[in-house]
Structures are given as C-alpha cells and as structure tokens.
Design a protein around this motif. Structure first.
Motif, PDB file in Angstrom:
ATOM      1  N   ASP A  70       2.137  -6.040   4.034  1.00 14.45           N
ATOM      2  CA  ASP A  70       2.312  -7.256   3.237  1.00 14.45           C
ATOM      3  C   ASP A  70       3.762  -7.436   2.798  1.00 14.45           C
ATOM      4  O   ASP A  70       4.283  -8.554   2.773  1.00 14.45           O
ATOM      5  N   GLU A  71       4.420  -6.319   2.447  1.00 13.67           N
ATOM      6  CA  GLU A  71       5.842  -6.399   2.094  1.00 13.67           C
ATOM      7  C   GLU A  71       6.661  -6.893   3.284  1.00 13.67           C
ATOM      8  O   GLU A  71       7.582  -7.712   3.121  1.00 13.67           O
ATOM      9  N   ILE A  72       6.334  -6.428   4.480  1.00 16.34           N
ATOM     10  CA  ILE A  72       7.060  -6.857   5.675  1.00 16.34           C
ATOM     11  C   ILE A  72       6.808  -8.341   5.944  1.00 16.34           C
ATOM     12  O   ILE A  72       7.723  -9.083   6.326  1.00 16.34           O
ATOM     13  N   ARG A  73       5.577  -8.791   5.743  1.00 17.08           N
ATOM     14  CA  ARG A  73       5.277 -10.222   5.902  1.00 17.08           C
ATOM     15  C   ARG A  73       6.090 -11.054   4.920  1.00 17.08           C
ATOM     16  O   ARG A  73       6.563 -12.147   5.261  1.00 17.08           O
ATOM     17  N   ARG A  74       6.231 -10.568   3.696  1.00 13.94           N
ATOM     18  CA  ARG A  74       6.998 -11.306   2.694  1.00 13.94           C
ATOM     19  C   ARG A  74       8.452 -11.487   3.128  1.00 13.94           C
ATOM     20  O   ARG A  74       9.128 -12.417   2.692  1.00 13.94           O
ATOM     21  N   ARG A  80       0.854  -7.098  12.515  1.00 14.70           N
ATOM     22  CA  ARG A  80      -0.580  -6.902  12.785  1.00 14.70           C
ATOM     23  C   ARG A  80      -1.014  -5.621  12.092  1.00 14.70           C
ATOM     24  O   ARG A  80      -0.508  -4.538  12.404  1.00 14.70           O
ATOM     25  N   HIS A  81      -1.917  -5.747  11.142  1.00  9.49           N
ATOM     26  CA  HIS A  81      -2.518  -4.564  10.526  1.00  9.49           C
ATOM     27  C   HIS A  81      -3.863  -4.357  11.206  1.00  9.49           C
ATOM     28  O   HIS A  81      -4.818  -5.094  10.967  1.00  9.49           O
ATOM     29  N   LEU A  82      -3.932  -3.353  12.054  1.00 11.17           N
ATOM     30  CA  LEU A  82      -5.168  -3.053  12.771  1.00 11.17           C
ATOM     31  C   LEU A  82      -6.032  -2.116  11.942  1.00 11.17           C
ATOM     32  O   LEU A  82      -5.542  -1.092  11.448  1.00 11.17           O
ATOM     33  N   ILE A  83      -7.289  -2.455  11.803  1.00 11.84           N
ATOM     34  CA  ILE A  83      -8.265  -1.496  11.275  1.00 11.84           C
ATOM     35  C   ILE A  83      -9.194  -1.145  12.420  1.00 11.84           C
ATOM     36  O   ILE A  83      -9.943  -1.985  12.918  1.00 11.84           O
ATOM     37  N   LEU A 139     -12.720  -5.687   1.281  1.00 11.73           N
ATOM     38  CA  LEU A 139     -11.364  -5.955   1.763  1.00 11.73           C
ATOM     39  C   LEU A 139     -11.016  -7.427   1.637  1.00 11.73           C
ATOM     40  O   LEU A 139      -9.878  -7.789   1.302  1.00 11.73           O
ATOM     41  N   ASP A 140     -11.974  -8.294   1.880  1.00 11.36           N
ATOM     42  CA  ASP A 140     -11.745  -9.730   1.692  1.00 11.36           C
ATOM     43  C   ASP A 140     -11.414 -10.029   0.237  1.00 11.36           C
ATOM     44  O   ASP A 140     -10.493 -10.796  -0.066  1.00 11.36           O
ATOM     45  N   GLU A 141     -12.177  -9.436  -0.682  1.00 12.85           N
ATOM     46  CA  GLU A 141     -11.939  -9.670  -2.108  1.00 12.85           C
ATOM     47  C   GLU A 141     -10.589  -9.116  -2.537  1.00 12.85           C
ATOM     48  O   GLU A 141      -9.934  -9.673  -3.432  1.00 12.85           O
ATOM     49  N   LEU A 142     -10.154  -8.042  -1.898  1.00 10.52           N
ATOM     50  CA  LEU A 142      -8.877  -7.425  -2.240  1.00 10.52           C
ATOM     51  C   LEU A 142      -7.689  -8.127  -1.585  1.00 10.52           C
ATOM     52  O   LEU A 142      -6.542  -7.754  -1.822  1.00 10.52           O
ATOM     53  N   GLY A 143      -7.956  -9.119  -0.748  1.00  2.80           N
ATOM     54  CA  GLY A 143      -6.875  -9.854  -0.115  1.00  2.80           C
ATOM     55  C   GLY A 143      -6.207  -9.125   1.030  1.00  2.80           C
ATOM     56  O   GLY A 143      -5.050  -9.398   1.341  1.00  2.80           O
ATOM     57  N   VAL A 144      -6.924  -8.205   1.677  1.00  5.85           N
ATOM     58  CA  VAL A 144      -6.362  -7.433   2.780  1.00  5.85           C
ATOM     59  C   VAL A 144      -6.507  -8.221   4.077  1.00  5.85           C
ATOM     60  O   VAL A 144      -7.611  -8.525   4.514  1.00  5.85           O
ATOM     61  N   GLU A 145      -5.374  -8.550   4.678  1.00  6.45           N
ATOM     62  CA  GLU A 145      -5.361  -9.264   5.955  1.00  6.45           C
ATOM     63  C   GLU A 145      -5.272  -8.238   7.080  1.00  6.45           C
ATOM     64  O   GLU A 145      -4.368  -7.405   7.090  1.00  6.45           O
ATOM     65  N   HIS A 408       3.252  -4.663  -9.887  1.00  3.00           N
ATOM     66  CA  HIS A 408       2.466  -5.762 -10.455  1.00  3.00           C
ATOM     67  C   HIS A 408       2.390  -6.933  -9.480  1.00  3.00           C
ATOM     68  O   HIS A 408       1.320  -7.513  -9.256  1.00  3.00           O
ATOM     69  N   SER A 409       3.528  -7.263  -8.871  1.00  7.94           N
ATOM     70  CA  SER A 409       3.554  -8.372  -7.917  1.00  7.94           C
ATOM     71  C   SER A 409       2.633  -8.107  -6.737  1.00  7.94           C
ATOM     72  O   SER A 409       1.916  -9.000  -6.277  1.00  7.94           O
ATOM     73  N   ARG A 410       2.616  -6.862  -6.258  1.00  6.28           N
ATOM     74  CA  ARG A 410       1.761  -6.527  -5.119  1.00  6.28           C
ATOM     75  C   ARG A 410       0.284  -6.483  -5.503  1.00  6.28           C
ATOM     76  O   ARG A 410      -0.588  -6.572  -4.643  1.00  6.28           O
ATOM     77  N   ALA A 411       0.028  -6.329  -6.787  1.00  2.42           N
ATOM     78  CA  ALA A 411      -1.363  -6.313  -7.255  1.00  2.42           C
ATOM     79  C   ALA A 411      -1.932  -7.718  -7.380  1.00  2.42           C
ATOM     80  O   ALA A 411      -3.104  -7.944  -7.066  1.00  2.42           O
ATOM     81  N   VAL A 412      -1.131  -8.654  -7.839  1.00  2.00           N
ATOM     82  CA  VAL A 412      -1.656  -9.994  -8.162  1.00  2.00           C
ATOM     83  C   VAL A 412      -1.520 -10.984  -7.027  1.00  2.00           C
ATOM     84  O   VAL A 412      -2.143 -12.047  -7.064  1.00  2.00           O
ATOM     85  N   ARG A 413      -0.724 -10.648  -6.012  1.00  2.00           N
ATOM     86  CA  ARG A 413      -0.551 -11.600  -4.913  1.00  2.00           C
ATOM     87  C   ARG A 413      -0.245 -10.870  -3.611  1.00  2.00           C
ATOM     88  O   ARG A 413       0.194  -9.716  -3.611  1.00  2.00           O
ATOM     89  N   THR A 414      -0.491 -11.560  -2.511  1.00  2.00           N
ATOM     90  CA  THR A 414      -0.093 -11.088  -1.193  1.00  2.00           C
ATOM     91  C   THR A 414       0.853 -12.124  -0.597  1.00  2.00           C
ATOM     92  O   THR A 414       1.139 -13.150  -1.219  1.00  2.00           O
ATOM     93  N   ALA A 415       1.318 -11.880   0.604  1.00  2.00           N
ATOM     94  CA  ALA A 415       2.184 -12.850   1.267  1.00  2.00           C
ATOM     95  C   ALA A 415       1.479 -14.181   1.449  1.00  2.00           C
ATOM     96  O   ALA A 415       2.122 -15.232   1.548  1.00  2.00           O
ATOM     97  N   ALA A 416       0.143 -14.159   1.481  1.00  2.00           N
ATOM     98  CA  ALA A 416      -0.634 -15.388   1.660  1.00  2.00           C
ATOM     99  C   ALA A 416      -0.823 -16.168   0.365  1.00  2.00           C
ATOM    100  O   ALA A 416      -1.211 -17.338   0.403  1.00  2.00           O
ATOM    101  N   GLY A 417      -0.582 -15.544  -0.786  1.00  2.00           N
ATOM    102  CA  GLY A 417      -0.737 -16.260  -2.048  1.00  2.00           C
ATOM    103  C   GLY A 417      -1.345 -15.412  -3.148  1.00  2.00           C
ATOM    104  O   GLY A 417      -1.584 -14.215  -2.981  1.00  2.00           O
TER     105      GLY A 417
END
Length: 592
Positions: A70-74, A80-83, A139-145, A408-417
């Motif tokens: 997410d930091e790299i996306r920002r 691509r984060h593969l699971i 993961l959806d609720e946590l905002g993990v892309e 804090h910033s990484r907790a409340v938002r992702t690169a998507a919002g």
C-alpha cells in the motif's frame, strides 16, 4: 519514474521496506514498474493455508506485505499483492474446536483440502472454501487489496506443467541441495541421527503421513528422489510413492500405500499432484516474479524452507529469492468463548466483531515485523482504545510524532481511500459500560449517550456506530456472566440503615448535586468532590493539594455507592453508571 521519498525515520519500518522493494524492483527490471507501464508491476506475496480457521497470527503474513504494498501504491507504483491459497495441500488432521465436524473427517486425511467436505451446515463446497470465506470477508473489511490464487486451480489446470517437468528433470540437482540440510548420522554419537536444523511447521504439516523420507523433501527411498507427489487416482490421498519416471516420455508410475492402487501416467498430461513444499515455494517465487514476501520465524531458521528455497530458486529455476523480514508471533490477551483449530485461537473475523478495522490495522502497522505483540480480547481492549483515541487527538492537533503519524495514516486509510469510521467516537470503555448496564436496549442506550454531553448530545445511535456495536459485542461475548453489571431493583435497606452520620452526609451531598452535575464530566467532578467537601477542602482542589487520606476516603465512598447500586464494591466507572441508572432510580437506591 516518480521521485521516491526515502524514509528518514528509522522506526518507520513500512517506508523502509518500501524503499528496499522499489530499489530491488529497479535492479531487476529498470524503469518497468511505474503505474501505467505494460509490466505487471511490483509483485508482493503472501501464502495462507485454509486447513482450518485462519487465525490472527496468520494475519501478519498478509498485513506485513499489504502495508508495504500500500505504501508503494501511494508513491504511484503498480503493485500486485498475491495471496496464494494453499488449498491443494493435504488435509493433515481433524482440528479441535470446529463446529460441524467429528472424528469421521479423519477418513479424509491425505486428500487435498479442496476434496474434503466442508463442516456440516456450511454453505460452501468444500473444506478450503469454507475457511477461506471468513478470511476473505475480514480482508475486505480491513481494506486489503490483493489477487487471490488458488493452488488447486493452478495445479489441476496445468499452469505449472513446465515447472514440474523442469523440477523432475533436475531432481538430482534438487536432491543434492536438500542433502546439505537433511538429518545426518553422527559417528561420534553411536550413529544416532542428528538434525542439522529445526523442522519448520509447514514442513511438518506437509510431511505427516505423506510417505516422504526426509521432512517432505520428496525422497523416494530405493526408487530415488522425486520432487513431485501425485494424489492417488483411487482414494485421492497423497500417501503415494513414485516408483519410476522417464525423462523422455515423462511416464511416471506410483503406488498408493493407503489403498494399494498403482498407476502409470504421462506427467506432461497429468494434473493430479503437486511439487513437494521445499520445491513448490521457490518455484512460485520464480514463476510469479515475487520481490517481497515475509516469512514466519518457523520458516526462517538456518536450513529451513525459506533458506533452502533461496538456493533452489537460484540454482534450479533461475529466479531470485524475495526480500522480506522474518515476522514474530502474535499473542492473544483473553478470548472467552473463542474456538479454533487449536481449540481457542481467535480469527480476524472474531477480532473485527469487537474492534473497528482501523484499530486492528494499527496493531500490525505500529510494530516492526520482528516485534511480537498481543491482541486484546479482555479488559485490556479498553486501554488499547484509550491509547488509540489519544493518538487520534494528537494527529488532529499536530502534536504527533512522525512514526506514530505514519502508523495512524496506514490504519485509517489505504491508497484507495479512507476506511469507514465512527462519526462520534465516544470512549470505548464508556460504550462498553453502557452496553453492560442496558443489555443493548437502544432507547436506554440513546438516553444515556445523550446525557454524556448535554451541550452537544448525539442525535442517534448511528453516530456512535460501528464502535458502539463492537463494544456491545465485546460485553456479550468476552465478559463472563459473573462480571456483568446488574443494577439493584430495590434499595439495600439494611445497608442504608447501618450508615453513620458521615456516610449519610456523603449520600446527601451527592444527591443534592445530581441535577446540576448531570453529565459525564459533571458527575466525575461531583463523585470525586464529595469526600473533598466532607474533609473541608474545595471540590476543585488538586491531588497535590490534598492529604493522602482523601484518596482513602474517595475509595471508601466509591465502594459504598457500588454496593448500593450494583451489590459489588467495583463496577463500571461511577459517572457512567450513574448516567446509566438514571437520576430518579439513583435517588431511590440511595434512600432519598
């Protein structure tokens, strides 16, 4: 290419790893990773096995790379984060504490997880899909892309056919690499076998019952070494031994130790099997071009699968081992009424029932991967929320330290919002106390929450959600019944009649001040002030201005109020309790 802002704060581990990943990506493929480029982007990976409930320790396997991705996306890069869902792994054992199963599931041990029936009553097609579902929801609720990859689909569709044939062709080279780490006989100790390394958990899981000769390295005993293990065409289990293989024709023969079935197949056309773990993992690194993947402490010891995989990916698959940290374990504080494959390990979905997603993200973001930490399911969650709210206030007023601001910033938002948040984040401990006392009655809850701050009352409970719902869930699922608060229905006449003049005077002072102090702050001022007034001090006197005896008097006064209101000498914070009980009922119970 954008200019990459290098991290100057050494405690900001996410930025530091993002710097390293971008640098490594540029080294491997200069100029090809910026968003909009034709290349697939920087590849970051996680692996999860849906062999049972996926717990909060497993979540670190996802959150560590997610935060870096997410930091790299920002910064404007394509990532691509593969699971990788390891759903083609063998079913090892019948886990404890899982509803809807019994010992009859033992008949499926050795089959792929996607061939094992889901627990009774499940809406999902098989075991793997059942346990993946709860994790994907979390993961959806946590905002993990992420991009999810089913290893069942990869193997059974023939995606890895060339890699499998390549590994089989170079089986002697793989065997030689693995031989450096296998258990050796020590002549100085009577020929007893001495392990060169601790066996990591993934290897144990893969090896149990699989017929592997050495920690699932694929040893074939007298038949030679083979890094591929077929699932039996008759019983579907992996209790098979490859008896022969021809490189030219790719004809492979195997025998099943479970049912005795024998079969000869052309590996160039056969899709019912997989590479053994120590070969499978590095094969995927090369196939996907993974640049960053963390590993647990059980994978990172000398000679374990991550270390051996680095040699195999380089020497066999002409690839590069990912960079990535070793991550430490995640502990749990409390957890009443929880159950999991280990008989009581909570999952991310369990945690999200009692805490908001930004708080859970923050727990993983604020600690470096090699630092262990605990997730609170007990009373500690109230202190944790207090700490989070203080951080929120510091962010708002600009007094926060840089590393804390980043977490804090990484907790409340992702690169998507932004992630969803509570519009009016009232203290968690207050909401829990209110939920405890009202047993979830919404009209009562709204009345109490309005009284917390009469100058700015909330208009509806929606303003306090989802935090209110999480606090209610915590009270109902994690607080034992004997610790719940039950307000008296009638006054304790015996206790009231036994009070001396000082005790009766303390109650009178409290009751006289109720109406003029009817708010959270006002009642806090009042209950602490009554013992001060009785001792002849101003209610505004600070602790430094008061003798130690006042604290003793305050504790005695509080204990009296608790006994008169809830029969115990402790309970929720008194100001919150008084608001919850209501002024009229307080007067009745205190003998007015």
């Amino acid at each position: 290419m954008p200019i990459v802002a290098q991290s100057t704060d050494t405690t900001d581990w996410v930025s530091r790893y993002a710097d390293e990943v971008i640098s490594e990506s540029e080294r491997r493929a200069p100029g090809a990773k910026h968003a909009g480029a034709a290349a697939p982007g920087i590849v970051i990976a996680s692996g999860l096995s849906p062999s049972g409930p996926i717990h909060l320790g497993n979540l670190r396997e996802v959150m560590t790379p997610h935060l870096v991705a997410d930091e790299i996306r920002r910064r404007g890069y394509e990532v691509r984060h593969l699971i990788s869902w390891d759903d083609y792994d063998r079913y090892r054992k019948v886990p404890a504490g899982v509803p809807g199963i019994d010992e009859s599931w033992a008949q499926h041990i050795g089959k792929p997880l996607t061939s094992v029936p889901a627990p009774a009553g499940s809406a999902y097609a098989n075991w793997a899909e059942h346990f993946k579902a709860a994790m994907t929801g979390a993961l959806d609720e946590l905002g993990v892309e992420y991009d999810g990859i089913s290893q069942t689909e990869q193997y059974t569709s023939g995606v890895y056919r060339e890699q499998i044939l390549h590994a089989m062709k170079h089986r002697g080279d793989i065997d030689a690499i693995l031989d450096q780490y296998r258990t050796k006989k020590d002549p100085g100790k009577g020929g007893k076998k001495q392990s060169q390394k601790p066996v990591d958990e993934a290897e144990i899981e893969a090896a149990e019952g699989s017929g592997a000769a050495s920690e699932d390295d694929g040893s074939g005993g007298a038949s030679g070494y083979f890094p591929y293990k077929p699932y039996c065409g008759a019983c579907e289990k992996d209790l098979t031994t490859v008896t022969s293989y021809d490189d030219e024709s790719t004809e492979l023969s195997y025998v099943c130790a479970e049912c005795g079935h024998t079969e000869s197949v052309l590996l160039s056309e056969f899709n019912r099997g997989k590479l053994v773990w120590k070969v499978d993992w590095p094969m995927r690194w090369a196939y996907e071009g993974v640049i960053f993947e963390p590993s647990g402490v059980d994978h990172s010891s000398p000679g374990s699968s991550f270390v051996v995989g680095g040699q195999i990916v380089r020497d066999i698959f002409d690839g590069v081992q990912p960079i990535g940290p070793m991550y430490a374990f995640v502990g749990i504080s409390g957890m009443a009424k929880m159950s999991s494959s280990k008989g009581g390990v909570p999952t991310p979905a369990d945690a999200l029932k009692i805490m908001e997603a930004p708080l859970l993200r923050w727990l993983y973001a604020r600690r470096r991967p090699n630092q262990s930490f605990k997730i609170a399911f007990d009373q500690e969650i109230q202190r944790l929320y207090d700490e989070w709210d203080k951080l929120d206030a510091k962010v708002a007023d600009g007094s926060v330290l840089p590393a804390d601001a980043a977490a804090h910033s990484r907790a409340v938002r992702t690169a998507a919002g932004e992630l969803p948040s509570t519009p009016r984040p009232l203290p968690y401990r207050t909401l829990a106390s209110v939920a405890d006392i009202t047993a979830g009655a919404e009209d009562q809850t709204l009345r109490i929450l309005r009284d917390l701050d009469p100058s700015d009352p909330i208009a509806s409970l929606d303003e306090a959600r989802p935090r209110l719902d999480r606090a209610e869930n915590w009270i109902t699922t994690q607080v034992p019944a004997e610790a719940r608060t039950i307000v008296r229905s009638e006054p304790d006449a015996e206790l009231l009649s036994s009070l001396d003049d000082e005790g009766r005077e303390s109650l009178r002072l409290l009751l006289d001040g109720l109406d003029s102090h009817w708010s959270l702050d006002g009642l806090t001022h009042l209950v602490y002030g009554v013992p001060k007034m009785q001792a002849g001090f101003s209610v505004d006197a600070t602790a430094k201005e008061l003798p130690p005896e006042i604290k003793v008097a305050q504790r005695s006064f509080f204990a009296l109020l608790y006994r008169l209101l809830v029969t115990r000498e402790t309970g929720p914070r008194l100001p919150t309790l008084l608001l919850a009980v209501g002024a009229e009922r307080v007067r009745k119970l205190l003998g007015a």
